[in-house]
Enzyme design. Structure first.
Site, PDB file in Angstrom:
ATOM      1  N   ARG A  44       0.815  -1.226   0.000  1.00  0.00           N
ATOM      2  CA  ARG A  44       0.000   0.000   0.000  1.00  0.00           C
ATOM      3  C   ARG A  44       0.844   1.270   0.000  1.00  0.00           C
ATOM      4  O   ARG A  44       0.298   2.383   0.054  1.00  0.00           O
ATOM      5  CB  ARG A  44      -0.918   0.006   1.222  1.00  0.00           C
ATOM      6  CG  ARG A  44      -1.880  -1.175   1.296  1.00  0.00           C
ATOM      7  CD  ARG A  44      -2.512  -1.284   2.667  1.00  0.00           C
ATOM      8  NE  ARG A  44      -1.525  -1.606   3.694  1.00  0.00           N
ATOM      9  CZ  ARG A  44      -1.788  -1.669   4.997  1.00  0.00           C
ATOM     10  NH1 ARG A  44      -3.032  -1.438   5.422  1.00  0.00           N
ATOM     11  NH2 ARG A  44      -0.839  -1.969   5.859  1.00  0.00           N
ATOM     12  N   HIS A  96       5.449   3.963   7.809  1.00  0.00           N
ATOM     13  CA  HIS A  96       4.033   4.279   7.586  1.00  0.00           C
ATOM     14  C   HIS A  96       3.199   3.802   8.761  1.00  0.00           C
ATOM     15  O   HIS A  96       3.450   2.756   9.354  1.00  0.00           O
ATOM     16  CB  HIS A  96       3.529   3.662   6.273  1.00  0.00           C
ATOM     17  CG  HIS A  96       3.445   2.170   6.285  1.00  0.00           C
ATOM     18  ND1 HIS A  96       2.277   1.489   6.571  1.00  0.00           N
ATOM     19  CD2 HIS A  96       4.384   1.212   6.050  1.00  0.00           C
ATOM     20  CE1 HIS A  96       2.498   0.185   6.502  1.00  0.00           C
ATOM     21  NE2 HIS A  96       3.769  -0.015   6.184  1.00  0.00           N
TER      22      HIS A  96
END
Length: 204
Positions: A44, A96
């Site tokens: 992602r 992230h």
């Protein structure tokens, strides 16, 4: 097999040529990125897309939980090539929020080989245990661990002999720590940029 991926590839190549007829000819002639991205393997987090750069503009190294361990020959080879051959000007250590590697490092479950790989994150947790355990919300705690891991890995990069030697040569080179949000698509700069050996001390 995988005909849809091959079709996507042909369509992507056609779009690139339609927008810039010389695009692929330029790529063949030279690779001259100014940036090295050290990020997570998470599907992602597409490095080029996040920062709006084309192929050839970002040199990328990815692994589980965006680690920069000084004993990893793969990471070190990428770092040396980026610094000494490509002469990148910026090294971006990018974690992230919502990172599965961060969560797996500290959830107490055993998974095998990856547990050894994630060991540095448990060390970061132990080093900042008081701060982290004061955060009641589990998601917020993992988000903070993600940030602390980025800072730790940025410190590893800035401490490495390839980077230190580049600074001794007066090579223009900065190390940055960022975190990407899956929920917003935005990057947060953790304000831990190191531009030389004297600035390394600020990372603790």
């Amino acid at each position: 097999m995988l005909d849809h991926l091959k079709r996507n590839n042909r369509e992507w190549a056609a779009r690139k040529i339609a927008g810039d007829a010389d695009f692929f000819r330029r790529l063949v002639r030279q690779q001259a990125p100014e940036y090295l991205w050290i990020g997570c393997s998470d599907s992602r987090v597409p490095a080029n897309e996040i920062v709006g750069l084309d192929p050839g503009e970002l040199f990328v190294h990815r692994n589980v939980a965006n680690l920069a361990p000084p004993q990893d020959a793969n990471y070190l080879s990428v770092l040396q090539f980026a610094v000494e051959v490509l002469k990148v000007k910026h090294i971006l250590v990018v974690g992230h929020y919502g990172c599965g590697g961060i969560a797996a490092a500290v959830d107490g479950r055993r998974r095998g080989l990856v547990d050894h790989w994630l060991h540095p994150i448990r060390e970061v947790y132990r080093h900042h245990q008081r701060e982290l355990e004061a955060i009641a919300n589990a998601t917020a705690r993992l988000d903070r661990l993600c940030e602390l891991n980025v800072i730790s890995q940025a410190r590893n990069v800035a401490s490495d002999v390839f980077v230190q030697d580049a600074w001794k040569r007066s090579q223009e080179l900065s190390v940055h720590g960022w975190v990407y949000s899956l929920s917003t698509g935005l990057i947060t700069d953790l304000d831990v940029t190191v531009r030389g050996p004297d600035a390394l001390a600020r990372l603790g």
